[in-house]
Design a protein around this motif. Structure first.
Motif, PDB file in Angstrom:
ATOM      1  N   VAL A  41       0.831  -1.204   0.000  1.00  0.00           N
ATOM      2  CA  VAL A  41       0.000   0.000   0.000  1.00  0.00           C
ATOM      3  C   VAL A  41       0.867   1.256   0.000  1.00  0.00           C
ATOM      4  CG1 VAL A  41      -1.692   1.322   1.320  1.00  0.00           C
ATOM      5  CG2 VAL A  41      -1.965  -1.154   1.068  1.00  0.00           C
ATOM      6  N   ALA A  42       1.966   1.242   0.744  1.00  0.00           N
ATOM      7  CA  ALA A  42       2.853   2.404   0.776  1.00  0.00           C
ATOM      8  C   ALA A  42       3.417   2.712  -0.604  1.00  0.00           C
ATOM      9  CB  ALA A  42       3.983   2.160   1.764  1.00  0.00           C
ATOM     10  N   CYS A  43       3.735   1.658  -1.361  1.00  0.00           N
ATOM     11  CA  CYS A  43       4.245   1.871  -2.719  1.00  0.00           C
ATOM     12  C   CYS A  43       3.175   2.465  -3.622  1.00  0.00           C
ATOM     13  CB  CYS A  43       4.752   0.548  -3.286  1.00  0.00           C
ATOM     14  SG  CYS A  43       5.542   0.688  -4.896  1.00  0.00           S
ATOM     15  N   ARG A  44       1.933   2.087  -3.427  1.00  0.00           N
ATOM     16  CA  ARG A  44       0.847   2.616  -4.253  1.00  0.00           C
ATOM     17  C   ARG A  44       0.462   4.043  -3.856  1.00  0.00           C
ATOM     18  NH1 ARG A  44       1.311  -0.732  -8.162  1.00  0.00           N
ATOM     19  NH2 ARG A  44       0.197  -2.725  -8.154  1.00  0.00           N
ATOM     20  N   THR A  45       0.695   4.435  -2.610  1.00  0.00           N
ATOM     21  CA  THR A  45       0.214   5.737  -2.124  1.00  0.00           C
ATOM     22  C   THR A  45       1.323   6.739  -1.849  1.00  0.00           C
ATOM     23  OG1 THR A  45       0.213   4.926   0.162  1.00  0.00           O
ATOM     24  CG2 THR A  45      -1.833   4.691  -1.094  1.00  0.00           C
ATOM     25  N   GLY A  46       2.552   6.270  -1.654  1.00  0.00           N
ATOM     26  CA  GLY A  46       3.679   7.149  -1.350  1.00  0.00           C
ATOM     27  C   GLY A  46       4.875   6.764  -2.184  1.00  0.00           C
ATOM     28  N   ALA A  47       5.786   6.021  -1.572  1.00  0.00           N
ATOM     29  CA  ALA A  47       6.955   5.532  -2.307  1.00  0.00           C
ATOM     30  C   ALA A  47       7.544   4.328  -1.592  1.00  0.00           C
ATOM     31  CB  ALA A  47       8.013   6.620  -2.448  1.00  0.00           C
ATOM     32  N   GLY A  48       7.972   3.363  -2.362  1.00  0.00           N
ATOM     33  CA  GLY A  48       8.645   2.188  -1.835  1.00  0.00           C
ATOM     34  C   GLY A  48      10.036   2.091  -2.417  1.00  0.00           C
ATOM     35  N   LEU A  49      10.991   1.678  -1.581  1.00  0.00           N
ATOM     36  CA  LEU A  49      12.380   1.520  -2.017  1.00  0.00           C
ATOM     37  C   LEU A  49      12.742   0.043  -1.996  1.00  0.00           C
ATOM     38  CD1 LEU A  49      14.990   3.024  -2.856  1.00  0.00           C
ATOM     39  CD2 LEU A  49      15.684   2.875  -0.443  1.00  0.00           C
ATOM     40  N   PHE A  50      13.172  -0.464  -3.137  1.00  0.00           N
ATOM     41  CA  PHE A  50      13.496  -1.872  -3.332  1.00  0.00           C
ATOM     42  C   PHE A  50      14.990  -2.023  -3.593  1.00  0.00           C
ATOM     43  CE2 PHE A  50       9.280  -0.946  -4.762  1.00  0.00           C
ATOM     44  CZ  PHE A  50       8.488  -2.072  -4.592  1.00  0.00           C
ATOM     45  N   ASP A  51      15.580  -3.046  -3.019  1.00  0.00           N
ATOM     46  CA  ASP A  51      16.933  -3.448  -3.378  1.00  0.00           C
ATOM     47  C   ASP A  51      16.834  -4.494  -4.480  1.00  0.00           C
ATOM     48  OD1 ASP A  51      19.587  -4.190  -3.536  1.00  0.00           O
ATOM     49  OD2 ASP A  51      19.659  -5.154  -1.557  1.00  0.00           O
ATOM     50  N   VAL A  52      17.270  -4.148  -5.675  1.00  0.00           N
ATOM     51  CA  VAL A  52      17.258  -5.104  -6.789  1.00  0.00           C
ATOM     52  C   VAL A  52      18.681  -5.312  -7.310  1.00  0.00           C
ATOM     53  CG1 VAL A  52      14.863  -4.835  -7.461  1.00  0.00           C
ATOM     54  CG2 VAL A  52      16.525  -3.220  -8.343  1.00  0.00           C
ATOM     55  N   SER A  53      19.635  -5.220  -6.386  1.00  0.00           N
ATOM     56  CA  SER A  53      21.047  -5.353  -6.750  1.00  0.00           C
ATOM     57  C   SER A  53      21.417  -6.766  -7.177  1.00  0.00           C
ATOM     58  CB  SER A  53      21.932  -4.937  -5.577  1.00  0.00           C
ATOM     59  OG  SER A  53      21.672  -3.609  -5.178  1.00  0.00           O
TER      60      SER A  53
END
Length: 370
Positions: A41-53
């Motif tokens: 939900v945070a990614c849909r409404t604000g911002a989400g940070l993902f590690d895709v290293s």
């Protein structure tokens, strides 16, 4: 865990209380203390940070420049790489001789090279394939961290750190200066949200991640919510929804094959599996990847068999609960004569046959900045 590789952000994940798991040979966060639902939900409404290293980052160079590299790469993919403009990126598919999908990837045209991001589980095989079958090219794996910042606040957050990010459109690629060194930025992602993927020097990645997480409304997101986000967006996971036996046409990825590479186009065929793929474009496949809406509240997950009456007609490849659409959703393959939107089938769940309806994809409209 001792045998798994780590990313430059592993120590930060542990500090933040992540539940870690093995994925594609790496120790990765499956979720953080708020849990999968809140991260989604945070990614849909604000911002989400993902590690895709864990993803592979690859540079392809040719002595005659990126146009020559593009001509070489076109022999391995059914996409228009030659026509890709500088500063732009495209979704592409490495195909097999039988028309299957060896891997799906992103390819960007930069000033001096082609820059690819490939799947973690396939990076070793992809590198071997590219080095073997790209004559005259130098194929180099890049040792940098990769972060994804996704959601409606991603633009303002990255612009504050790397001016110029806000001026980018969907699928643009740019090199931007920042206090954390030179950032290789694409306006893209794997969630259906507006956002960015950011390649950063490995020794600067933790500082960049901390700077982004310090902003209000940004949360770290693990693999659990990454999966539910991409499922709502109708995006494939290689090895699950697509593989070396699945053609792009069966996978409902016809949109990814530009007309210039199809029969009648300026540069038709010439890639592995072209005979099968072009024939399926003309005559249609025997099965098709579709969206699926199980009735009720019980999710139908990968492996559930699908029936029309007593006849088996397909199988679910991805499924779960979609937090944004507030219902169970799934994707899978069904026989082409059962693939029309609105068709009702039955999924066999714990010995019971339950209704499931064919749906269009995606389940939630994307918010890309065109």
């Amino acid at each position: 865990m001792a045998d798994l590789a780590t990313t430059p952000l592993t120590a930060l994940h542990r500090e933040l209380g992540a539940k870690m798991t093995g994925f594609a040979g790496y120790e990765m966060p499956i979720q953080f203390p708020p849990g999968v639902m809140k991260e989604h939900v945070a990614c849909r409404t604000g911002a989400g940070l993902f590690d895709v290293s864990h993803m592979g980052q690859v540079s392809i160079r040719h002595p005659d420049g990126p146009e020559a590299a593009a001509r070489a790469l076109e022999a391995l993919v059914p996409q228009d790489v030659i026509g890709l403009a500088p500063g732009r990126q495209r979704y592409a598919l490495l195909t097999t001789p039988n028309g299957g999908i060896l891997d799906d990837l992103m390819v960007a045209r930069r000033a001096d090279d082609l820059f690819l991001v490939v799947n973690a589980a396939n990076r070793t095989a992809d590198l071997a394939h590219l080095r073997r079958d790209l004559p005259g090219c130098t194929v180099t794996e890049i040792d940098r961290a990769l972060l994804a910042l996704q959601g409606p606040h991603a633009e303002s957050l990255l612009e504050a750190i790397a001016p110029g990010a806000a001026a980018m459109s969907f699928m643009d690629v740019r090199t931007l200066p920042s206090p954390h060194g030179e950032l290789w930025v694409s306006r893209s992602g794997y969630t259906g949200e507006d956002g960015y993927e950011i390649s950063v020097a490995a020794d600067r990645a933790e500082a960049l991640a901390r700077a982004l997480l310090a902003a209000e409304g940004v949360v770290p997101v693990g693999l659990g919510a990454r999966d539910s986000l991409r499922l709502e967006a109708g995006l494939c996971l290689h090895g699950q929804d697509i593989d070396a036996h699945t053609s792009p046409v069966e996978a409902n990825l016809l949109w990814a094959i530009q007309k210039v590479r199809r029969t009648g186009g300026a540069r038709p065929g010439g890639f592995p599996g072209a005979e099968r793929i072009l024939a399926e474009i003309e005559t249609g496949p025997t099965r098709l990847r579709v969206g699926l809406l199980p009735e009720g509240r019980a999710p139908m997950r990968a492996g559930v068999e699908l029936f029309s009456g007593e006849v088996g007609v397909g199988r679910i490849t991805s499924g779960g609960f979609g937090p944004s659409v507030e219902r169970p959703i799934a994707m899978g393959y069904v026989d082409i004569d059962r693939a029309a939107v609105g068709t009702t089938l039955e999924g066999e769940l714990r010995g019971r046959r339950l209704p499931v309806r064919i749906s269009g994809l995606p389940f939630r409209a994307p918010t890309y900045r065109r």
